[in-house]
Design an enzyme around this catalytic site. Sequence first.
Site, short mmCIF file in Angstrom:
data_model
loop_
_atom_site.label_atom_id
_atom_site.label_comp_id
_atom_site.label_asym_id
_atom_site.label_seq_id
_atom_site.Cartn_x
_atom_site.Cartn_y
_atom_site.Cartn_z
N HIS A 179 0.91 -1.24 0.12
CA HIS A 179 -0.35 -0.06 -0.07
C HIS A 179 1.00 1.16 0.12
CE1 HIS A 179 -3.14 2.77 1.40
NE2 HIS A 179 -3.97 2.18 1.17
N ASP A 192 -7.84 -3.96 -0.24
CA ASP A 192 -8.41 -4.16 -1.88
C ASP A 192 -8.42 -5.63 -2.23
OD1 ASP A 192 -8.96 -1.41 -2.26
OD2 ASP A 192 -6.77 -1.05 -2.32
#
Length: 444
Positions: A321, A379
Amino acid sequence: MSSQKKSDSIASLDQMAKFTFTKNGIEQTFEFPLLSQTLGPEVIDIRELYTKTGYLTYDPGFTSTASCESSITFVDGEQGLLLHRGYSIQDLANHCDFLEVAYLLLYGEIPNQSQHEKFEENIIVHTMLHEQLINFYQGFRRDAHPMAIMVGVVGALSAFYHDSLDLKDPEQRELASYRLIAKMPSIAAMAYKYSVGQPFMYPRNELKYAENFLHMMFALPSYDYQVNKTVARALNKIFILHADHEQNASTSTVRLAGSSAANPFACIASGIASLWGPAHGGANEAVLNMLKEIGKKERIPEFLNRAKDKTDPFRLMGFGHRIYKNFDPRAVVLKESCHEVLEAVGVKNNPLFELALELERIALQDDYFIEKKLFPNVDFYSGIILQAIGIPLSMFTVLFAVARTVGWVSQWREMIADPVQKIGRPRQRYIGPSQRQFNPVKER
């Protein structure tokens, strides 16, 4: 105490940052206040930088610039920490429903039982859309992207609800907040129904927020739809985990639009438009596309090797991330729900989901990914869950917008009440031509 006075009270003469500039051979030293935060590094107050020095800062993407003061959300990427009003995202996602978290973001405290019930009532009474808004959908092509519909319909709310547009009236701001949070699931579900040619399903006020959304998405007048409780719990967590994430692109867009005193519906529509960008809200959709590209479990090592090769354009989506340099705390929460949902809806024998679980297993044992701390992020798991429960790819970002609306509204309300807030007006580093003489067309 105003926000301005609060900031100034933090800085003192022994809390100043000194900078020395040399211009035209003359060296000058300037001092700027250091402002402390509750959490995080100290902040240099450069509001008077240009006035004092004649210099501007250059910060593409504003990654080193604090654009506002906020008490809503704190993110520490190095520690893998996400707090809403001081509460960890793990505690909130595991012990709260979405409207409890919405209340917390709006008002700063977790509601007690009576406050929760009253807030839920206030949201429920606004879930219906004006009937003329339903006709508004007919103006879109059937194959229009649902996010295009979301931008248009949410922006159009200001044409229907004139009694909640006065920014100076706290009651109208509150009413607009309730309407946006309440109507966003209805707007989103209707965008889906319109795209597949099914009749719109009206909200059912006896259902919880996530349950009601599932009902409006998948129910039909011809049979009695039963909400799967495991799926509803997972969707509730997805909504909570995406509710707010500090000053990201879409939240900053909402604040920038709001700084001009634009109406709240226009501000949230601008946030939806920003979220639509694939670099922001489309990451979980990219995970599914990546899994389809890999295709078979036997090809996982090949793609992992490609991901390690810096010269290869392939990127392992859903791992690592930009903000979280250790682990994504939201992924820790959602991992368990992911496996529960796959079990509950009976898709564990589906090749795509078997592929996803095998990729997760291998990557978590690979020394390269462990060393680089490239763990599955929110995600990765949210994309798998949404696909498993039948949400089409085109609706992934729409669900993100449904969840993030409460964060946008909270940030917008905070900005409106901040006495220091000014209309957004970033500066630039101009690299075009200097002033040139204009010649009439006959002389060119």
